[in-house]
Design a protein around this motif. Structure first.
Motif, PDB file in Angstrom:
ATOM      1  N   CYS A 156      28.663   2.183   7.276  1.00  0.00           N
ATOM      2  CA  CYS A 156      29.945   1.520   7.072  1.00  0.00           C
ATOM      3  C   CYS A 156      29.885   0.598   5.863  1.00  0.00           C
ATOM      4  O   CYS A 156      30.807   0.539   5.051  1.00  0.00           O
ATOM      5  N   ASN A 157      28.797  -0.125   5.711  1.00  0.00           N
ATOM      6  CA  ASN A 157      28.678  -1.047   4.593  1.00  0.00           C
ATOM      7  C   ASN A 157      28.464  -0.291   3.285  1.00  0.00           C
ATOM      8  O   ASN A 157      28.992  -0.656   2.247  1.00  0.00           O
ATOM      9  N   ALA A 164      29.589   2.660   2.585  1.00  0.00           N
ATOM     10  CA  ALA A 164      30.881   3.216   2.229  1.00  0.00           C
ATOM     11  C   ALA A 164      31.745   2.154   1.563  1.00  0.00           C
ATOM     12  O   ALA A 164      32.386   2.394   0.548  1.00  0.00           O
ATOM     13  N   ALA A 165      31.747   0.963   2.135  1.00  0.00           N
ATOM     14  CA  ALA A 165      32.547  -0.126   1.585  1.00  0.00           C
ATOM     15  C   ALA A 165      32.095  -0.438   0.165  1.00  0.00           C
ATOM     16  O   ALA A 165      32.903  -0.627  -0.742  1.00  0.00           O
ATOM     17  N   LEU A 195      33.339   2.230  -2.229  1.00  0.00           N
ATOM     18  CA  LEU A 195      34.760   2.118  -2.506  1.00  0.00           C
ATOM     19  C   LEU A 195      35.065   0.939  -3.411  1.00  0.00           C
ATOM     20  O   LEU A 195      35.911   1.013  -4.302  1.00  0.00           O
ATOM     21  N   ARG A 233      38.506  -3.711  -1.058  1.00  0.00           N
ATOM     22  CA  ARG A 233      37.335  -3.161  -0.385  1.00  0.00           C
ATOM     23  C   ARG A 233      37.556  -3.128   1.128  1.00  0.00           C
ATOM     24  O   ARG A 233      37.155  -2.196   1.811  1.00  0.00           O
ATOM     25  N   HIS A 279      41.168  -1.011   1.810  1.00  0.00           N
ATOM     26  CA  HIS A 279      41.364   0.242   1.095  1.00  0.00           C
ATOM     27  C   HIS A 279      41.886   1.340   2.027  1.00  0.00           C
ATOM     28  O   HIS A 279      41.349   1.557   3.106  1.00  0.00           O
ATOM     29  N   LYS A 281      41.707   4.501   1.896  1.00  0.00           N
ATOM     30  CA  LYS A 281      40.761   5.574   2.208  1.00  0.00           C
ATOM     31  C   LYS A 281      39.673   5.108   3.163  1.00  0.00           C
ATOM     32  O   LYS A 281      38.917   5.901   3.711  1.00  0.00           O
ATOM     33  N   ARG A 282      39.586   3.828   3.290  1.00  0.00           N
ATOM     34  CA  ARG A 282      38.545   3.299   4.152  1.00  0.00           C
ATOM     35  C   ARG A 282      38.950   3.504   5.616  1.00  0.00           C
ATOM     36  O   ARG A 282      40.032   3.064   6.019  1.00  0.00           O
ATOM     37  N   LYS A 320      39.902   2.870   9.051  1.00  0.00           N
ATOM     38  CA  LYS A 320      40.380   1.576   9.536  1.00  0.00           C
ATOM     39  C   LYS A 320      39.326   0.800  10.308  1.00  0.00           C
ATOM     40  O   LYS A 320      39.330  -0.410  10.376  1.00  0.00           O
ATOM     41  N   HIS A 351      36.253   0.293   9.819  1.00  0.00           N
ATOM     42  CA  HIS A 351      35.253  -0.507   9.115  1.00  0.00           C
ATOM     43  C   HIS A 351      35.543  -1.997   9.271  1.00  0.00           C
ATOM     44  O   HIS A 351      34.679  -2.779   9.618  1.00  0.00           O
TER      45      HIS A 351
END
Lengths: 214, 214, 214, 214
Positions: free
Chosen positions: D67-68, D70-71, D74, D99, D102, D104-105, D107, D109
């Motif tokens: 998760c981190n 990915a963040a 992004l 970040r 986002h 695309k993130r 939700k 996260h």
DNA sequence: AATGAATGAGCCTTCATTCAT
DNA sequence: GATGAATGAAGGCTCATTCAT
């Protein structure tokens, strides 16, 4: 005659407990019934059960005792000396059925007894001896007078069970009967009709049995 | 390759659970029976109930289903087309009684069913429709062929209940019977004897009823 | 007559439960907290929860209610009518922050509320309406008096959230703050310092916003 | 480039587990989430968790790590060297908010992180150091360049917290915000609007602070 | 690599009972 | 005689985990 002038309207705790317990025990059975339910319905404190009856089992026993007393009162004594054997058989069936299905009888008496038949709690062990045995003896006497005396113990017993079986079926298997014969739920036959039917049916059965084993 | 030589004797968890549950439910009833009792008797972990049957109620339902299947297997299908009406009535009683009292049938089957009659858990709601209704229909047909067709619904129903009532009495009221007739405990009558008795008794009853309301 | 001299120091079960529950719920969250932990810390029997609060969820709700009451008591009523708009904004921030960070307030109040913000249990649904909404209204009024009335709903709301967001950050994100600014753990700024900072910071922000969208 | 040509369409068990776990953990939190939920959603066997991740906690840690990562991907690296200090502050806020919000993130996260802030599981202890600290350092640098260098550690920190607090409020307190400002639920402001607001608001706040303590 | 079956610990709740007034 | 408060035991269920394959 009691001390209190208000006794007719204000029930004493112990009585309210007894009544509420009867209903709840009949509704849910001994084990499922909770003391809280009972005390709440009676509108008394939960500790009252312990105070008046020591514990739940004792309360249940008290209910059963009262229940049987009431049944005896309604049905009168179990003696059938007058009339022809056929009349006496009819009187017996009438007495037996009416005692269990009597309109004035709180509905839960039958339910409570039914439970004791299929899952005895032990609280009733003595009660069967005291209350049921005399009835068996009386029925046997009638059957003998009908001419079944020479049939042997086993057949005599089976005759009795066939008669009692028919009667109890209506009391103990209500749910089954109503599921199978829905109209019985809406318009149950009168006790008189039931008595007449079982009497005629059984009398024929008994006589046939006698003829066959003569 | 495992030591699978013993596999026929070592029951699988699910089966052991089913068997143990049957006994315990019959002994104590659904609500009093505890899942711990059951799993202990089955020798399996308590969580096995959740794994195999989801919960106590489902386990109970499974037991009832199996119990009814077993009964059906033992008794064969409920169809009685051959012979005279009297013979067919006898066949019906024989089938009905044998199915319930069959020696190979675990004794608790009857007890379990008896409980369901007097205090239905709802797990059986469908079962009555599926399993019991056809029997009632079949019996009705036989009674009509015996000549009771003109008696009216109510009397026809009462005739049927009188017959079934006698049968079920022996199954559901064992404790009461044994208390009243101790010798039945030591030397219970054979199923054949019972069938013969109930058949003769009932046949006479039915015919009497027909005669009376002709 | 009991040894009631110690009664002021010996808390009643219900209170001890409430206090212990507050701590445990704050420490572990509603779901992870176990009733055993709570009753053990309270030094009472596990069944006391059922007796006093019916179940775990009710106990939790009671804790939240008490927690919010306590906060209200400490902070006094949420009305800010006197002084210039700037003074009233300061009063609001002071009241808001002091209410949440008050030294007399058990530290777990904030933690508990923080949990409810991020993972609402539903026990608080009503509480937000009753307790939080009026504060929002009051803040809005102040902002309008500062001249932000012509900014449009969206911007007005964002202004409010910026102010409240700063305040709540200190209450709800302690772990994060202490990780990022270790010295805040050892020597946290006084509430007065915090109030002064947030007030000045926000006032400038609001005025800038007004200027920009004039 | 992986070995298998079908890898784009057929996810490997471990990946499906990771994705499903992210959603479930975010929805219910670490402790409430059950491994069964996760494996069912992933469509894999329950024992797979143990096989691939040893246990639930390890799976959670893996999710957080992913998760981190990915963040970070992004948001890009956290460096803001170009432009005026004001522009760099804006870039920082933009980066920070985008970040977390986002589109695309996934939700979850944000939700997952929010949980870790208020009830750290310990799985994140190192993560804060590694991931969050640099951001704090970067923000500090920007604030100094804005002229806040002479304000002293405490005030500098408070300035940073005021800015970050505003941002995180929108991420972590969604439920509260939506309860207070229903229209934010229906029509949430764009990230651009948010960035612009927080930047303007904060810039004014910072400058005011500098002026006051000059 | 992956699975269905089985396990043991622990949770919340409910119950009948008793204590102190 | 009657009560509100408090207790200990037990019940059904769920969970993460592991075993044998």
């Amino acid at each position: 005659m009691s001390i209190s002038a208000e006794s007719p309207t204000v029930k004493i705790t112990s009585t309210r407990l007894l009544d509420a317990a009867g209903e709840v025990f009949a509704e849910h059975g001994f084990h499922r019934a909770t003391v809280r339910q009972i005390t709440e319905r009676a509108g008394v404190n939960i500790a009252a059960i312990n105070y008046h009856f020591r514990d739940k089992a004792e309360l249940y026993a008290a209910v059963l005792r009262q229940c049987n007393c009431a049944a005896a009162e309604l049905g009168g004594p179990c003696r059938f000396d007058e009339g022809t054997p056929s009349q006496r058989l009819r009187a017996f069936i009438d007495w037996f059925l009416r005692r269990l299905l009597h309109p004035k009888r709180p509905k839960w008496h039958g339910v409570l007894m039914a439970r004791e038949m299929t899952e005895p709690t032990g609280a009733l062990t003595g009660l069967i001896e005291e209350a049921t045995r005399p009835q068996a003896v009386e029925l046997r006497k009638i059957l003998k007078d009908l001419g079944a005396g020479g049939l042997g113990e086993e057949r005599l017993t089976m005759l009795g069970l066939s008669i009692v079986g028919q009667c109890l079926f209506y009391v103990h298997h209500r749910p089954l009967i109503e599921a199978l014969a829905p109209r019985f739920k809406d318009k149950p036959p009168s006790i008189d009709t039931l008595v007449e039917h079982i009497h005629a049916f059984s009398l024929a059965g008994v006589r046939q049995s006698i003829r066959a084993h003569a």
